[in-house]
Design a protein around this motif. Structure first.
Motif, PDB file in Angstrom:
ATOM      1  N   SER A  35       0.832  -1.201   0.000  1.00 44.38           N
ATOM      2  CA  SER A  35       0.000   0.000   0.000  1.00 44.38           C
ATOM      3  C   SER A  35       0.866   1.250   0.000  1.00 44.38           C
ATOM      4  O   SER A  35       2.038   1.218   0.409  1.00 44.38           O
ATOM      5  CB  SER A  35      -0.965  -0.010   1.192  1.00 44.38           C
ATOM      6  N   THR A  36       0.281   2.324  -0.488  1.00 45.66           N
ATOM      7  CA  THR A  36       1.007   3.592  -0.576  1.00 45.66           C
ATOM      8  C   THR A  36       0.020   4.732  -0.342  1.00 45.66           C
ATOM      9  O   THR A  36      -1.174   4.584  -0.604  1.00 45.66           O
ATOM     10  CB  THR A  36       1.719   3.716  -1.947  1.00 45.66           C
ATOM     11  N   GLU A  37       0.542   5.848   0.168  1.00 47.24           N
ATOM     12  CA  GLU A  37      -0.322   6.984   0.549  1.00 47.24           C
ATOM     13  C   GLU A  37       0.160   8.276  -0.101  1.00 47.24           C
ATOM     14  O   GLU A  37       1.373   8.465  -0.268  1.00 47.24           O
ATOM     15  CB  GLU A  37      -0.261   7.204   2.065  1.00 47.24           C
ATOM     16  N   ARG A  38      -0.764   9.153  -0.425  1.00 44.88           N
ATOM     17  CA  ARG A  38      -0.453  10.512  -0.877  1.00 44.88           C
ATOM     18  C   ARG A  38      -1.464  11.474  -0.263  1.00 44.88           C
ATOM     19  O   ARG A  38      -2.564  11.062   0.106  1.00 44.88           O
ATOM     20  CB  ARG A  38      -0.550  10.639  -2.410  1.00 44.88           C
ATOM     21  N   SER A  39      -1.097  12.744  -0.224  1.00 43.28           N
ATOM     22  CA  SER A  39      -2.005  13.776   0.295  1.00 43.28           C
ATOM     23  C   SER A  39      -2.686  14.499  -0.859  1.00 43.28           C
ATOM     24  O   SER A  39      -2.035  14.774  -1.879  1.00 43.28           O
ATOM     25  CB  SER A  39      -1.219  14.812   1.104  1.00 43.28           C
ATOM     26  N   TYR A  40      -3.965  14.840  -0.681  1.00 40.47           N
ATOM     27  CA  TYR A  40      -4.685  15.654  -1.665  1.00 40.47           C
ATOM     28  C   TYR A  40      -5.569  16.657  -0.951  1.00 40.47           C
ATOM     29  O   TYR A  40      -6.300  16.301  -0.005  1.00 40.47           O
ATOM     30  CB  TYR A  40      -5.519  14.777  -2.610  1.00 40.47           C
ATOM     31  N   SER A  41      -5.520  17.903  -1.427  1.00 42.48           N
ATOM     32  CA  SER A  41      -6.363  18.946  -0.842  1.00 42.48           C
ATOM     33  C   SER A  41      -7.819  18.697  -1.193  1.00 42.48           C
ATOM     34  O   SER A  41      -8.125  18.137  -2.251  1.00 42.48           O
ATOM     35  CB  SER A  41      -5.956  20.318  -1.383  1.00 42.48           C
ATOM     36  N   ILE A  42      -8.704  19.155  -0.331  1.00 44.91           N
ATOM     37  CA  ILE A  42     -10.142  19.031  -0.583  1.00 44.91           C
ATOM     38  C   ILE A  42     -10.572  20.271  -1.375  1.00 44.91           C
ATOM     39  O   ILE A  42     -10.229  21.402  -1.008  1.00 44.91           O
ATOM     40  CB  ILE A  42     -10.919  18.907   0.732  1.00 44.91           C
ATOM     41  N   ALA A  43     -11.303  20.041  -2.461  1.00 41.11           N
ATOM     42  CA  ALA A  43     -11.586  21.121  -3.412  1.00 41.11           C
ATOM     43  C   ALA A  43     -12.853  21.893  -3.100  1.00 41.11           C
ATOM     44  O   ALA A  43     -13.091  22.950  -3.704  1.00 41.11           O
ATOM     45  CB  ALA A  43     -11.684  20.535  -4.825  1.00 41.11           C
ATOM     46  N   THR A  44     -13.669  21.366  -2.193  1.00 39.97           N
ATOM     47  CA  THR A  44     -14.970  21.982  -1.924  1.00 39.97           C
ATOM     48  C   THR A  44     -15.157  22.163  -0.418  1.00 39.97           C
ATOM     49  O   THR A  44     -14.503  21.489   0.378  1.00 39.97           O
ATOM     50  CB  THR A  44     -16.101  21.069  -2.447  1.00 39.97           C
ATOM     51  N   PRO A  45     -16.061  23.067  -0.024  1.00 39.83           N
ATOM     52  CA  PRO A  45     -16.359  23.175   1.415  1.00 39.83           C
ATOM     53  C   PRO A  45     -17.113  21.936   1.890  1.00 39.83           C
ATOM     54  O   PRO A  45     -17.561  21.131   1.066  1.00 39.83           O
ATOM     55  CB  PRO A  45     -17.239  24.426   1.499  1.00 39.83           C
TER      56      PRO A  45
END
Ligand SMILES: Cc1cc2nc3c(=O)[nH]c(=O)nc-3n(C[C@H](O)[C@H](O)[C@H](O)COP(=O)(O)OP(=O)(O)OC[C@H]3O[C@@H](n4cnc5c(N)ncnc54)[C@H](O)[C@@H]3O)c2cc1C
Length: 254
Positions: free
Chosen positions: A61-71
């Motif tokens: 398994s592998t992980e990455r970060s992603y910003s949330i685009a909506t409120p």
């Protein structure tokens, strides 16, 4: 993992949750917005991100970060992912993941790079490339909350075709009183654009931003080099370093 975390009394944001893809839309030829349904999602603030975990059949398994685009919107969590050609995770999310597929997601993460709709201070958003994602969440949250805080966005992209949310930003800039949007292009400009392609500089921040005297809350997001250059410009122009918040999207170690 999720069961262990709950029984161990860990914060709900540290729990891995199943996230089912319910819809997607292409923002550019190489960026896609993915909307997930995440049961029991605890909600989030604009600017926060999630960790995404992919697990192969053999257990790798592998992980990455992603910003949330909506409120915050109930159990929906939207991410916009830029394709990194030789990447491990982004090609899977963009090219392989289909509606109905389930991945794991943990969050929301981050309590510093956030905008709160009760804050009346002017806001200066400066984004480079996919760095627009958490800034767009702030613009959308401002509208959703009916905030009158004055917002200015300076958005740097390679070409006009590389801009995310182009139609929505055009509409927001027209309809949302107190929101101004300006663009910088680093490789190709639209027809008739008054300036050649170039990197965002002092003049752009002067013209498209707020004077330091206004004491704006500044949010800068994008690749590491972009963020550092813009933060340096803001400080050199006299902005208070405590009001300059940054988020770096580069691979770890840069
Ligand atoms: C807090 C945070 C929020 C983020 N939010 C977003 C977001 O909203 N949207 C988004 O698309 N990405 C975002 N990222 C970047 C994301 O986490 C991954 O780094 C990116 O998707 C690449 O992952 P990958 O597995 O495809 O590539 P990897 O397998 O990690 O890397 C493959 C190759 O690409 C290079 N590389 C890795 N990441 C990048 C990058 N970001 N830019 C250029 N080259 C890179 C590596 O050095 C390597 O050579 C965010 C990162 C952080 C830390």
């Amino acid at each position: 993992m999720a069961r262990a975390a709950v029984s161990g009394g860990l914060s709900p944001r540290l729990v891995w949750r199943a996230a089912r893809l319910v819809e997607f839309r292409d923002e550019t030829p190489s960026a896609r917005t993915l909307v997930f349904d995440v049961p029991d999602w605890p909600g989030h603030l604009p600017g926060q991100h999630v960790d995404v975990r992919l697990t192969a059949e053999d257990g790798y398994s592998t992980e990455r970060s992603y910003s949330i685009a909506t409120p915050a919107d109930g159990t929906r969590v939207a991410l916009t992912v830029q394709l990194v050609e030789d990447g491990e995770v982004s090609p899977y999310l963009i090219e392989t993941l289909s509606v109905g597929d389930v991945i794991e997601l943990r969050g929301p993460v981050g309590g510093w790079f956030v905008w709160r709709s009760a804050d009346p201070a002017p806001v200066l958003l400066i984004g480079g490339g996919s760095g627009i994602v958490p800034l767009m969440a702030m613009i959308r949250a401002r509208r959703a909350a009916g905030s009158k805080a004055l917002f200015r966005l300076i958005y740097s992209s390679r070409t006009p075709e590389d801009r995310y949310y182009a139609d929505e930003l055009r509409t927001r800039a027209r309809d949302d009183f107190g929101l101004d949007v300006s663009y910088v292009y680093t490789r190709k400009t639209p027809e008739g654009w008054p300036l050649p392609p170039r990197r965002l500089g002092v003049a752009d921040v002067n013209n498209g931003g707020w004077p330091p005297d206004f004491q704006p809350a500044c949010f800068v997001c994008g690749p590491t080099g972009f963020v550092e250059a813009v933060a340096d410009i803001l400080i050199a122009l006299g902005h208070d370093a405590r009001r300059v918040k940054t988020e770096r999207f580069g691979p770890s170690g840069t």
